[in-house]
Design an enzyme around this catalytic site. Structure first.
Site, PDB file in Angstrom:
ATOM      1  N   CYS A   1     -56.174 -78.230  78.236  1.00 49.67           N
ATOM      2  CA  CYS A   1     -57.330 -77.355  78.392  1.00 49.67           C
ATOM      3  C   CYS A   1     -57.497 -76.435  77.203  1.00 49.67           C
ATOM      4  O   CYS A   1     -56.712 -76.451  76.265  1.00 49.67           O
ATOM      5  CB  CYS A   1     -57.165 -76.492  79.638  1.00 49.67           C
ATOM      6  SG  CYS A   1     -56.693 -77.423  81.095  1.00 49.67           S
TER       7      CYS A   1
ATOM      8  N   GLY B   1     -61.662 -79.994  76.692  1.00 47.01           N
ATOM      9  CA  GLY B   1     -61.828 -80.278  78.110  1.00 47.01           C
ATOM     10  C   GLY B   1     -63.284 -80.364  78.487  1.00 47.01           C
ATOM     11  O   GLY B   1     -64.042 -79.431  78.225  1.00 47.01           O
TER      12      GLY B   1
ATOM     13  N   ASN C   1     -53.432 -72.959  79.899  1.00 50.29           N
ATOM     14  CA  ASN C   1     -53.420 -74.271  79.252  1.00 50.29           C
ATOM     15  C   ASN C   1     -51.963 -74.700  79.201  1.00 50.29           C
ATOM     16  O   ASN C   1     -51.116 -73.892  78.831  1.00 50.29           O
ATOM     17  CB  ASN C   1     -54.006 -74.121  77.833  1.00 50.29           C
ATOM     18  CG  ASN C   1     -53.744 -75.339  76.946  1.00 50.29           C
ATOM     19  OD1 ASN C   1     -53.482 -75.196  75.765  1.00 50.29           O
ATOM     20  ND2 ASN C   1     -53.808 -76.511  77.508  1.00 50.29           N
ATOM     21  N   GLY C   2     -51.675 -75.932  79.571  1.00 44.01           N
ATOM     22  CA  GLY C   2     -50.294 -76.411  79.473  1.00 44.01           C
ATOM     23  C   GLY C   2     -49.767 -76.895  80.799  1.00 44.01           C
ATOM     24  O   GLY C   2     -50.537 -77.141  81.730  1.00 44.01           O
TER      25      GLY C   2
ATOM     26  N   TYR D   1     -54.347 -85.123  66.933  1.00 42.07           N
ATOM     27  CA  TYR D   1     -55.533 -85.568  67.665  1.00 42.07           C
ATOM     28  C   TYR D   1     -56.385 -84.468  68.286  1.00 42.07           C
ATOM     29  O   TYR D   1     -57.607 -84.487  68.188  1.00 42.07           O
ATOM     30  CB  TYR D   1     -55.098 -86.555  68.761  1.00 42.07           C
ATOM     31  CG  TYR D   1     -56.193 -86.859  69.746  1.00 42.07           C
ATOM     32  CD1 TYR D   1     -57.247 -87.703  69.390  1.00 42.07           C
ATOM     33  CD2 TYR D   1     -56.198 -86.272  70.999  1.00 42.07           C
ATOM     34  CE1 TYR D   1     -58.279 -87.963  70.288  1.00 42.07           C
ATOM     35  CE2 TYR D   1     -57.225 -86.525  71.898  1.00 42.07           C
ATOM     36  CZ  TYR D   1     -58.256 -87.362  71.541  1.00 42.07           C
ATOM     37  OH  TYR D   1     -59.266 -87.608  72.403  1.00 42.07           O
TER      38      TYR D   1
HETATM   39  P1  AMP Z   1     -55.507 -95.961  73.001  1.00 39.31           P
HETATM   40  O1  AMP Z   1     -56.830 -96.587  72.878  1.00 39.31           O
HETATM   41  O2  AMP Z   1     -55.047 -95.869  74.426  1.00 39.31           O
HETATM   42  O3  AMP Z   1     -54.446 -96.554  72.112  1.00 39.31           O
HETATM   43  O4  AMP Z   1     -55.664 -94.442  72.554  1.00 39.31           O
HETATM   44  C1  AMP Z   1     -55.710 -94.109  71.202  1.00 39.31           C
HETATM   45  C2  AMP Z   1     -56.956 -93.362  70.907  1.00 39.31           C
HETATM   46  O5  AMP Z   1     -57.149 -92.295  71.832  1.00 39.31           O
HETATM   47  C3  AMP Z   1     -56.883 -92.784  69.520  1.00 39.31           C
HETATM   48  O6  AMP Z   1     -58.035 -93.221  68.848  1.00 39.31           O
HETATM   49  C4  AMP Z   1     -56.889 -91.285  69.710  1.00 39.31           C
HETATM   50  O7  AMP Z   1     -57.882 -90.714  68.895  1.00 39.31           O
HETATM   51  C5  AMP Z   1     -57.174 -91.044  71.176  1.00 39.31           C
HETATM   52  N1  AMP Z   1     -56.137 -90.233  71.850  1.00 39.31           N
HETATM   53  C6  AMP Z   1     -54.874 -90.004  71.504  1.00 39.31           C
HETATM   54  N2  AMP Z   1     -54.234 -89.215  72.389  1.00 39.31           N
HETATM   55  C7  AMP Z   1     -55.124 -88.903  73.348  1.00 39.31           C
HETATM   56  C8  AMP Z   1     -55.088 -88.103  74.532  1.00 39.31           C
HETATM   57  N3  AMP Z   1     -53.979 -87.490  74.929  1.00 39.31           N
HETATM   58  N4  AMP Z   1     -56.236 -88.019  75.267  1.00 39.31           N
HETATM   59  C9  AMP Z   1     -57.333 -88.664  74.876  1.00 39.31           C
HETATM   60  N5  AMP Z   1     -57.437 -89.436  73.777  1.00 39.31           N
HETATM   61  C10 AMP Z   1     -56.346 -89.571  73.005  1.00 39.31           C
END
Ligand code: AMP
Ligand code: SF4
Length: 468
Positions: free
Chosen positions: A13, A39, A113-114, A254
């Site tokens: 969040c 979020g 958050n957390g 990210y």
């Molecule tokens: P995936 O498609 O499951 O391999 O997720 C990787 C993609 O999701 C990458 O392009 C990241 O930019 C994004 N990503 C990485 N970590 C998260 C997260 N915790 N929540 C949402 N998106 C994520």
């Protein structure tokens, strides 16, 4: 009986607070808007005027929940706000923060958050003392801990006592009738920064929210510190002498916005540097470098600059589709990726492409993009990931999935390469993350399995049962 399922505890969040500035709720609206990427499920603002707490909250985006008319109903010179990103379970308006707690010694509002790792143990402790819980939220636990003595108001020593009982990752904002408290976990896992505005103060998960309202960055809240804002100014207390600087590496990789600075390091600069190091560790022969919009652009620029291979706009993102993770099922996630990204045929056709992504979690994005690029005529696709393989779940509030869903958890890089269909695949080293951030500490637990906190039995059980 409280619910001990961990499904509803996953939260990532953004929090924002303001003290001593007129129109606090309006400014919080702009702050939350700048934190929207943290979020999109729900948001809320509580403002306080003459000890009277008023709140607006709802499920949806900041621009959907607030408007001039409803914001005008929550006046005051102090406010806190929250944007919520919950994954499976945990949805519903009752979980949208900030929470307000009514008490005969004075009301207070909380936003966090957390994720705590000892919530089950704390709930049991409090239930044994007679507390009744409405939800399993970490905020409610903190509220009960603050109020565990009958005559206790939300005063600094009660807050310090309560914070000392928490284990895990958190940035908490507590607002009383006359004060705002900003608290950060002693491991420094979640970020929290302080700014100055018109003689008052602002606190935010990220500094990008300061720029939008014209506030000046003052400093970060330190790990294990609680900062109190009141009429007479700002005071700092160390609630813990144990202090680490293990900021979540995924914030840099990210989550955070590229224009934010996390503990003195600009996020775009970190990512660009990580792209440069990625090239040095894993060069590729190619005609163009492309990044997955938006979070991988900075790393792709760094890779292109270091390699001398031109950076190109090979993928276009449809801005009107939410992040792929919001969709609950794998099938919907696949559809989400398809809706979200298109390859630019005239750019990638007949080209050898280096495709940079910031991370590989379930592998959905990389697999889909490799297919898109092949369909668009790319002759070779070298996938380079600007972080190490994610092999372990996160217990600190970031949805990096369960062991079973994590593509790299039980597979070699070669096996993952085959599954995503790339010509080559490399990940960034752990060391490169320290180099990129010019720092010696970071949380890397989802890459290494070395968790900075104790993991309590209930989390270990949930983990063993495949809930993580
Ligand atoms: P995936 O498609 O499951 O391999 O997720 C990787 C993609 O999701 C990458 O392009 C990241 O930019 C994004 N990503 C990485 N970590 C998260 C997260 N915790 N929540 C949402 N998106 C994520
Ligand atoms: Fe961040 Fe990973 Fe640590 Fe979780 S385990 S706090 S996602 S670095």
């Amino acid at each position: 009986m409280i619910n001990t399922s961990y499904d509803d505890l996953h939260e990532e969040c953004g929090v924002f607070g303001i003290f001593g500035v007129n129109d606090a709720a309006n400014l919080t609206y702009y702050g939350l808007h700048a934190l929207q990427h943290r979020g999109q499920e729900g948001c809320g603002i509580v403002a306080v005027h003459e000890r009277n707490f008023k709140r607006i909250k709802g499920e949806g985006l900041v621009t959907e929940i607030f408007n001039e008319k409803n914001l005008a109903t929550i006046q005051g010179s102090a406010a806190i706000g929250h944007v919520r990103y919950s994954t499976t379970g945990g949805g519903g308006i009752e979980n949208v923060q900030p929470f307000i707690f009514r008490h005969n010694t004075g009301d207070f509002a909380l936003a966090h958050n957390g994720n705590l790792v000892n919530s089950n143990e704390l709930s049991r402790y409090l239930q044994n003392r007679g507390s009744l819980f409405q939800s399993t939220s970490d905020s409610e636990l903190l509220a009960h801990l603050i109020k565990k003595e009958h005559d206790a108001s939300a005063r600094i020593y009660n807050i310090i006592d309560a914070l000392n009982m928490l284990e895990g990752a958190f940035a908490f904002l507590i607002m009383t009738g006359s004060r705002l408290y900003a608290c950060r976990d002693k491991y420094g896992l979640r970020p929290l920064s302080i700014g100055k505005l018109n003689g008052g103060y602002v606190v935010s998960s990220e500094t990008c929210a300061f720029d939008v309202i014209g506030a000046q960055f003052l400093r970060d809240v330190n790990p294990g510190e609680v900062v109190v804002f009141e009429q007479s100014g700002m005071t700092s207390y160390d609630y813990s002498q144990f202090k680490h600087h293990q900021l979540c590496a995924m914030e840099f990789i990210y989550f955070a916005r590229p224009d934010s600075d996390l503990e003195g390091c600009n996020v775009h600069t970190f990512r660009k540097e990580s792209g440069k190091l990625l090239y040095e560790e894993s060069p590729a022969e190619a005609d163009i470098v492309i990044g997955v919009p938006d979070s991988s652009m900075s790393a792709a620029i760094g890779y292109a600059e270091a390699s001398g291979i031109p950076y190109e706009m090979g993928l276009i993102k449809n801005k009107y589709v939410g992040r792929t993770f919001i969709q609950p099922s794998q099938e919907l996630r696949e559809k989400g990726v398809r809706m979200k990204l298109s390859a630019v045929r005239s750019i990638v056709h007949n080209k050898r492409v280096v495709m940079i992504d910031d991370s590989l979690v379930r592998g959905t994005t990389s697999r889909r993009i490799v297919t898109l690029l092949r369909e668009a005529g790319a002759t070779a696709i070298h996938v380079r990931i600007a972080s190490p393989p994610i092999t372990h779940p996160c217990f600190y509030g970031v949805d990096t999935s369960t062991y079973d869903e994590l593509m790299s958890a039980h597979k070699s890089t070669e096996h993952v390469r085959q599954l995503i269909g790339a010509d080559s695949l490399s990940f960034l080293s752990e060391q490169a993350l320290f180099t990129a951030g010019n720092r010696t500490q970071l949380c890397l637990a989802c890459f290494t399995g070395n968790y900075p906190t104790t993991l309590y039995q209930s989390i270990r059980d949930a983990n063993r049962d495949g809930k993580f």
